[in-house]
Design an enzyme around this catalytic site. Structure first.
Site, PDB file in Angstrom:
ATOM      1  N   THR A 303       0.812  -1.217   0.000  1.00 55.47           N
ATOM      2  CA  THR A 303       0.000   0.000   0.000  1.00 55.47           C
ATOM      3  C   THR A 303       0.845   1.267   0.000  1.00 55.47           C
ATOM      4  OG1 THR A 303      -0.059  -0.065   2.405  1.00 55.47           O
ATOM      5  CG2 THR A 303      -1.924  -1.070   1.254  1.00 55.47           C
ATOM      6  N   GLY A 305       2.454   4.399  -1.009  1.00 55.64           N
ATOM      7  CA  GLY A 305       2.290   5.311  -2.152  1.00 55.64           C
ATOM      8  C   GLY A 305       0.849   5.560  -2.553  1.00 55.64           C
ATOM      9  N   THR A 306      -0.093   4.977  -1.810  1.00 54.18           N
ATOM     10  CA  THR A 306      -1.499   5.132  -2.232  1.00 54.18           C
ATOM     11  C   THR A 306      -1.956   6.592  -2.148  1.00 54.18           C
ATOM     12  OG1 THR A 306      -2.094   4.401  -0.024  1.00 54.18           O
ATOM     13  CG2 THR A 306      -2.380   2.812  -1.779  1.00 54.18           C
TER      14      THR A 306
END
Ligand SMILES: Cc1ncc(COP(=O)(O)OP(=O)(O)O)c(N)n1
Ligand SMILES: Cc1nc(C(=O)O)sc1CCOP(=O)(O)O
Ligand SMILES: [Mg+2]
Length: 584
Positions: A303, A305-306
């Site tokens: 996850t 960099g979301t």
């Protein structure tokens, strides 16, 4: 892929705001894009097949064109004495692509920061330039070091890009010092852009502080009032509001409103970190209405960099000319698809791996994206009719395409699943050769198995948001709508177009309600989605239908007028001629 549901919230669900700061800005929002949208609406009433570039003048040096199905701004090179001359297709001109400038930190692990922004924009088809505010040493384990770029060098990068390349949208990520925030605000005043997307990055997903509490005041006083949207997660929203605990969806609504009062035009509070929440819920507030974006959680360690990816995707959609709520919706669909795609990839030995943005490149076949003009002459097959006239589905589709059909739907209510699948695969080969999209009626499974371009579904079929979750962001989804309420839901659910009818009584579909031309017009006017009319349409009445003159009515869908005839090719050609006449 998980589904995303968007729900407009009711006022009683909103916690009253007690912390207003009242710093709202009044700046023009997407003037140019709106003009372009208007032009495309006008243009799209009269053009339906790929044509040479046909410019509409916006102002000296800039023209909005519809060119090979794409709306772009052109800089006309040969302008003399600042006078506007009508450009012709032979004029030399440069295509200006949508452009996002990201002002953020570099992530050596490339899951977040500048690298995520570059990849997200590339995946969304938008050019991305970069101003680097800090260089971080990080990987899937955490952040090992941060080196802040000197303020005057951030200023120099900003000047280089803004003074020359004129990005449409600026998106901010890690802004590690007050000086950098101030420099950015000053640059944006000197070189205004059409939209500013602020991702108020403060802490990395691994828990490392990337911008300390000292910058909060400059965020609140200078940056946020200039922003068109700010996208805090729960921790960031809490920090912006002086540390209030945010633990429920009601708290998120409260936070969205309180942050909106600081000055940004729109707020998206991301609820990924909500405790004890099964679904992932984000709350969007535009100063008037609240919307809840709800999707099921994707169980993945990948996850990292979301947040950057979501904000960049919003920026990319804005740069393409989308309205804010649409941009957020598309960005949410994209990030959900990217998360789902990346859920099992193994990069690095740490606890949190990166999202892989470029899922599209992994697919073998590059499809062209949906173009509303494809709806112009929409041929819908019918197994009974083809049987009656002794032809196969494949021959019927071949003839319709040869006659000029611009999109095909296989509506095969009576064939066995295995035969339907074989027919779909065979038709798809023909459609791909001719660049004509192929949709499947009702059967998501057949669409998936055949890799058709999408589906058409009705009010009693699988809900469109479920179909979208199953098919992903790139397949075409059409939804039958007889009312504005249907149309609103279709849009919320992620449909690409609406089929609206029955415009006239039909023998092809039993017990079908006729809504008439008035009903069709009401649906068209209630929606931003492109619409294709259906039901009892043929040569004798197509002019009356297209004569409604509503910009988003893009064409007609026909069954019996093409397929309950001896020669499909002749009937399609004849209908195409009349259709062209009616849109001149
Ligand atoms: C383009 C287009 N518009 C409407 C329909 C009707 O779909 P639906 O309401 O699901 O009815 P069936 O086609 O399944 O009988 C359509 N097929 N295509
Ligand atoms: C499949 C279908 N859907 C309709 C709707 O009103 O949604 S009318 C229809 C049948 C259209 O067939 P024909 O062109 O032969 O009238
Ligand atoms: Mg159906």
């Amino acid at each position: 892929m998980p589904k995303i549901k968007i729900r407009k919230m009711k006022s009683h669900e909103i916690r009253p705001n007690t912390r207003t700061r009242g710093l709202s800005t009044s700046k023009s929002f997407f003037r140019l894009s709106r003009m372009a949208y208007f032009c495309t609406q006008v243009l799209s009433t009269s053009f339906f097949t790929p044509k040479p570039q046909i410019p509409v003048l916006l102002n000296p040096g800039v023209a909005c064109i519809k060119s090979f199905h794409q709306y772009r701004f052109l800089h006309i090179k040969a302008m003399q004495d600042d006078k506007v001359s009508t450009p012709t297709p032979s004029d030399e001109c440069m295509v200006r692509v949508p452009h996002v400038l990201t002002v953020a930190g570099s992530d050596s692990g490339a899951g977040a920061g500048i690298q995520a922004d570059l990849k997200a924009c590339a995946a969304r088809g938008v050019y991305c330039s970069t101003v680097i505010t800090a260089v971080t040493a990080q990987n899937t384990v955490g952040v090992q070091g941060v080196n802040i770029v000197p303020e005057d060098f951030v200023a120099e990068q900003l000047r280089s890009v803004l003074s020359d390349m004129h990005p449409d949208v600026v998106k901010t990520g890690m802004l590690p010092s007050i000086g950098i925030v101030k420099t950015l605000c000053q640059s944006l005043k000197e070189f205004p852009v059409q939209a500013l997307v602020v991702d108020p990055v403060m802490v990395s997903t691994s828990g490392h502080t990337l911008a300390g509490p000292s910058i909060l005041d400059s965020f609140r006083e200078e940056l946020l009032p200039m922003a068109d949207i700010v996208t805090p997660n729960l921790k960031e929203a809490s920090a912006l509001l002086g540390g209030v605990p945010l633990e429920t969806i009601a708290d998120m609504r409260y936070a969205a409103k309180a942050i909106h009062d600081i000055g940004p035009r729109n707020v998206l509070v991301k609820g990924g970190d909500l405790p004890a929440s099964v679904d992932a819920v984000d709350v969007f507030y535009d100063g008037k209405d609240f919307y809840e974006f709800r999707s099921s959680r994707i169980m993945t360690p990948n996850t990292h960099g979301t947040g950057c990816t979501l904000a960049s995707s919003v920026a990319a959609e804005l740069a393409k000319g989308s309205q804010m709520l649409s941009a957020v919706k598309v960005a949410k669909h994209y990030i959900e698809a990217a998360l789902s795609y990346s859920k099992n990839i193994a990069i690095g030995g740490g606890r949190q791996g990166p999202v892989d943005h470029l899922l599209k490149l992994k697919s073998n076949v590059q499809r062209r994206s949906f173009d509303p003009c494809d709806l112009f002459l929409y041929a819908v097959t019918d197994s009974r009719m083809n049987k009656r006239w002794g032809r196969s589905i494949v021959d019927a589709v071949k003839a319709a395409i040869e006659g000029g059909a611009t999109i095909i739907q296989l509506r095969e209510k009576e064939v066995e699943t295995s035969d339907f699948l074989e027919a779909a695969k065979a038709c798809l080969k023909i459609c791909r050769v001719h660049g004509v999209p192929l949709l499947i009626n009702d059967r998501i499974d057949v669409a998936l198995a055949s890799d058709a371009d999408g589906v058409h579904i009705g009010q009693s079929d699988m809900p469109a948001h479920v179909a979208r979750a199953l098919l992903g962001p790139d397949k075409i989804i059409g939804v039958s709508c007889k009312t504005p309420e249907h149309a609103l839901q279709a849009w919320i659910d992620g449909a690409d177009y609406i089929g609206s009818g029955g415009v006239y009584p039909t023998n092809t579909k039993e017990n079908n309600k006729t809504i008439g031309l008035d009903g069709l017009k009401t649906v068209c006017l209630s929606s931003k989605l492109p619409v294709v009319a259906i039901g009892g349409i043929g040569i004798s009445n197509v002019q009356a239908v297209m004569g409604l003159g509503v910009p988003n009515l893009k064409g007609v869908a026909v069954v019996s007028a093409l397929f309950d005839r001896e020669c499909v090719l002749t009937e399609t050609r004849k209908l195409l001629e009349v259709l062209k006449e009616s849109t001149k």
